[in-house]
Design an enzyme around this catalytic site. Sequence first.
Site, PDB file in Angstrom:
ATOM      1  N   ARG A  46       0.836  -1.212   0.000  1.00 10.17           N
ATOM      2  CA  ARG A  46       0.000   0.000   0.000  1.00 10.17           C
ATOM      3  C   ARG A  46       0.867   1.257   0.000  1.00 10.17           C
ATOM      4  NH1 ARG A  46      -2.723   0.990   5.344  1.00 10.17           N
ATOM      5  NH2 ARG A  46      -0.662   1.851   5.653  1.00 10.17           N
ATOM      6  N   GLU A  59      -8.665   0.262   0.412  1.00 11.29           N
ATOM      7  CA  GLU A  59      -9.538   1.143   1.207  1.00 11.29           C
ATOM      8  C   GLU A  59      -9.313   0.898   2.697  1.00 11.29           C
ATOM      9  OE1 GLU A  59     -11.516   3.595   0.248  1.00 11.29           O
ATOM     10  OE2 GLU A  59     -11.071   3.310  -1.868  1.00 11.29           O
ATOM     11  N   ARG A  98      -8.415  -9.342   5.911  1.00  8.89           N
ATOM     12  CA  ARG A  98      -9.347  -8.924   4.857  1.00  8.89           C
ATOM     13  C   ARG A  98      -8.854  -7.611   4.264  1.00  8.89           C
ATOM     14  NH1 ARG A  98     -14.819  -9.335   7.335  1.00  8.89           N
ATOM     15  NH2 ARG A  98     -14.561 -11.537   6.852  1.00  8.89           N
ATOM     16  N   LYS A 133     -20.742 -17.376  -4.662  1.00  5.23           N
ATOM     17  CA  LYS A 133     -21.506 -18.429  -3.990  1.00  5.23           C
ATOM     18  C   LYS A 133     -22.988 -18.275  -4.342  1.00  5.23           C
ATOM     19  CE  LYS A 133     -20.610 -19.563   0.277  1.00  5.23           C
ATOM     20  NZ  LYS A 133     -20.222 -19.544   1.715  1.00  5.23           N
ATOM     21  N   GLU A 160      -5.435 -16.930   6.026  1.00  8.46           N
ATOM     22  CA  GLU A 160      -6.435 -16.727   4.971  1.00  8.46           C
ATOM     23  C   GLU A 160      -6.500 -15.238   4.632  1.00  8.46           C
ATOM     24  OE1 GLU A 160     -10.798 -18.347   4.215  1.00  8.46           O
ATOM     25  OE2 GLU A 160     -10.849 -16.499   5.389  1.00  8.46           O
ATOM     26  N   ALA A 172     -21.400  -8.387   2.351  1.00 15.43           N
ATOM     27  CA  ALA A 172     -21.037  -9.524   3.206  1.00 15.43           C
ATOM     28  C   ALA A 172     -21.308  -9.227   4.677  1.00 15.43           C
ATOM     29  CB  ALA A 172     -19.563  -9.883   3.005  1.00 15.43           C
ATOM     30  N   GLU A 175     -25.107  -9.439   5.152  1.00 18.57           N
ATOM     31  CA  GLU A 175     -25.548 -10.834   5.037  1.00 18.57           C
ATOM     32  C   GLU A 175     -25.186 -11.615   6.290  1.00 18.57           C
ATOM     33  OE1 GLU A 175     -25.076 -15.112   3.843  1.00 18.57           O
ATOM     34  OE2 GLU A 175     -23.588 -13.733   4.636  1.00 18.57           O
TER      35      GLU A 175
HETATM   36  P1  0O2 Z   1     -15.237 -15.464  10.342  1.00 13.64           P
HETATM   37  O1  0O2 Z   1     -16.154 -14.596  11.129  1.00 13.64           O
HETATM   38  O2  0O2 Z   1     -14.578 -14.726   9.208  1.00 13.64           O
HETATM   39  O3  0O2 Z   1     -14.286 -16.235  11.166  1.00 13.64           O
HETATM   40  P2  0O2 Z   1     -16.389 -23.181   5.949  1.00 13.64           P
HETATM   41  O4  0O2 Z   1     -17.606 -22.841   5.120  1.00 13.64           O
HETATM   42  O5  0O2 Z   1     -15.967 -22.013   6.833  1.00 13.64           O
HETATM   43  O6  0O2 Z   1     -16.498 -24.454   6.683  1.00 13.64           O
HETATM   44  P3  0O2 Z   1     -14.040 -22.700   4.432  1.00 13.64           P
HETATM   45  O7  0O2 Z   1     -13.481 -23.451   3.268  1.00 13.64           O
HETATM   46  O8  0O2 Z   1     -13.115 -22.384   5.562  1.00 13.64           O
HETATM   47  O9  0O2 Z   1     -15.267 -23.522   4.947  1.00 13.64           O
HETATM   48  O10 0O2 Z   1     -14.777 -21.422   3.975  1.00 13.64           O
HETATM   49  P4  0O2 Z   1     -14.525 -20.309   2.890  1.00 13.64           P
HETATM   50  O11 0O2 Z   1     -15.513 -20.518   1.813  1.00 13.64           O
HETATM   51  O12 0O2 Z   1     -13.090 -20.189   2.486  1.00 13.64           O
HETATM   52  O13 0O2 Z   1     -14.939 -19.052   3.748  1.00 13.64           O
HETATM   53  C1  0O2 Z   1     -14.308 -18.714   4.920  1.00 13.64           C
HETATM   54  C2  0O2 Z   1     -14.649 -17.286   5.324  1.00 13.64           C
HETATM   55  O14 0O2 Z   1     -15.128 -16.527   4.207  1.00 13.64           O
HETATM   56  C3  0O2 Z   1     -15.744 -17.171   6.344  1.00 13.64           C
HETATM   57  O15 0O2 Z   1     -15.169 -17.328   7.592  1.00 13.64           O
HETATM   58  C4  0O2 Z   1     -16.276 -15.750   6.096  1.00 13.64           C
HETATM   59  O16 0O2 Z   1     -15.380 -14.785   6.627  1.00 13.64           O
HETATM   60  C5  0O2 Z   1     -16.208 -15.671   4.603  1.00 13.64           C
HETATM   61  N1  0O2 Z   1     -17.425 -16.179   3.961  1.00 13.64           N
HETATM   62  C6  0O2 Z   1     -17.534 -17.311   3.232  1.00 13.64           C
HETATM   63  N2  0O2 Z   1     -18.775 -17.449   2.775  1.00 13.64           N
HETATM   64  C7  0O2 Z   1     -19.485 -16.398   3.205  1.00 13.64           C
HETATM   65  C8  0O2 Z   1     -20.855 -15.977   3.034  1.00 13.64           C
HETATM   66  O17 0O2 Z   1     -21.662 -16.638   2.398  1.00 13.64           O
HETATM   67  N3  0O2 Z   1     -21.220 -14.820   3.639  1.00 13.64           N
HETATM   68  C9  0O2 Z   1     -20.360 -14.057   4.364  1.00 13.64           C
HETATM   69  N4  0O2 Z   1     -20.817 -12.927   4.906  1.00 13.64           N
HETATM   70  N5  0O2 Z   1     -19.062 -14.421   4.546  1.00 13.64           N
HETATM   71  C10 0O2 Z   1     -18.633 -15.574   3.979  1.00 13.64           C
HETATM   72  P5  0O2 Z   1     -16.026 -17.780   8.859  1.00 13.64           P
HETATM   73  O18 0O2 Z   1     -15.194 -18.768   9.591  1.00 13.64           O
HETATM   74  O19 0O2 Z   1     -17.396 -18.242   8.456  1.00 13.64           O
HETATM   75  O20 0O2 Z   1     -16.258 -16.496   9.665  1.00 13.64           O
END
Ligand code: 0O2
Length: 239
Positions: A46, A59, A98, A133, A160, A172, A175
């Site tokens: 950045r 941002e 993020r 998705k 991640e 997001a 949602e």
């Molecule tokens: P947080 O609050 O960030 O810790 P999983 O579905 O988690 O079992 P995977 O492969 O780890 O499987 O998931 P993926 O698809 O890589 O997504 C991981 C993270 O992406 C999520 O973390 C969210 O931060 C975000 N994310 C994924 N799908 C969605 C969605 O449909 N809506 C929203 N708002 N965020 C999403 P965590 O652990 O769920 O939450």
Amino acid sequence: MSMPTGEQPFTATLAEMRAMRDEFQRFLLEYRFGLQEVETKITILRDEFQLMHDYNPIEHVSSRVKTPDSLAEKVARRGIEPDFPTIRQHITDIAGIRVTCSFVADAYRLFDLLTTQDDITVRAVKDYIAVPKDNGYKSLHAIVEVPVFLSSGRVDVPVEVQFRTIAMDFWASLEHKIYYKYDKQVPSPLLDSLRDAAETAAELDERMERLHREVHGREVHGREVHGRYPRPGETPVEV
Ligand code: 0O2
């Protein structure tokens, strides 16, 4: 030592509980350090962009180490053994960062600039921008491994990294709130509205990026090489 998941009967002495707390804190510490390494890399990109190209593609940046509750929930949901080696192997988003970008092109540029760095290993990529998705969620996810050097030696920590635009981030976060408000049982009309809103957000992203390009033209002042930013060591070429 195993983590309690809330589903198993759990008894321990005070000393055992303290030992467990200490072990858990040590386990999470590696992830905190991994996060710091990746955050530094993003900050450098950045700052360098701002200085060299008079442009800031980011941002805002936020990061977190997963809370113990959220980690235990994921361990239970995945049905994996609640011990540290298994968690380390299977849960790759304990450290998460993020990066919210101005435009879709910036999200891909930053992804490219981070994932091509020598000390970064890409473990997995999920491009929910190219293929959103079903609910409308869009973001570019990368699980990267970054080396962390501790007094005990090198550990490669998975982090991640989510790249998205402001519009994707806005969607997001709403949602996410709705999902939890309805305890994951969101009424179908609301799900339809969310999908619709995701399309509106994507249209807004396209319009804003088009406008930006109209105002700034094709940025060739040492910035873009054939539609993307130069990689380290590459000479920018006017197109
Ligand atoms: P947080 O609050 O960030 O810790 P999983 O579905 O988690 O079992 P995977 O492969 O780890 O499987 O998931 P993926 O698809 O890589 O997504 C991981 C993270 O992406 C999520 O973390 C969210 O931060 C975000 N994310 C994924 N799908 C969605 C969605 O449909 N809506 C929203 N708002 N965020 C999403 P965590 O652990 O769920 O939450």
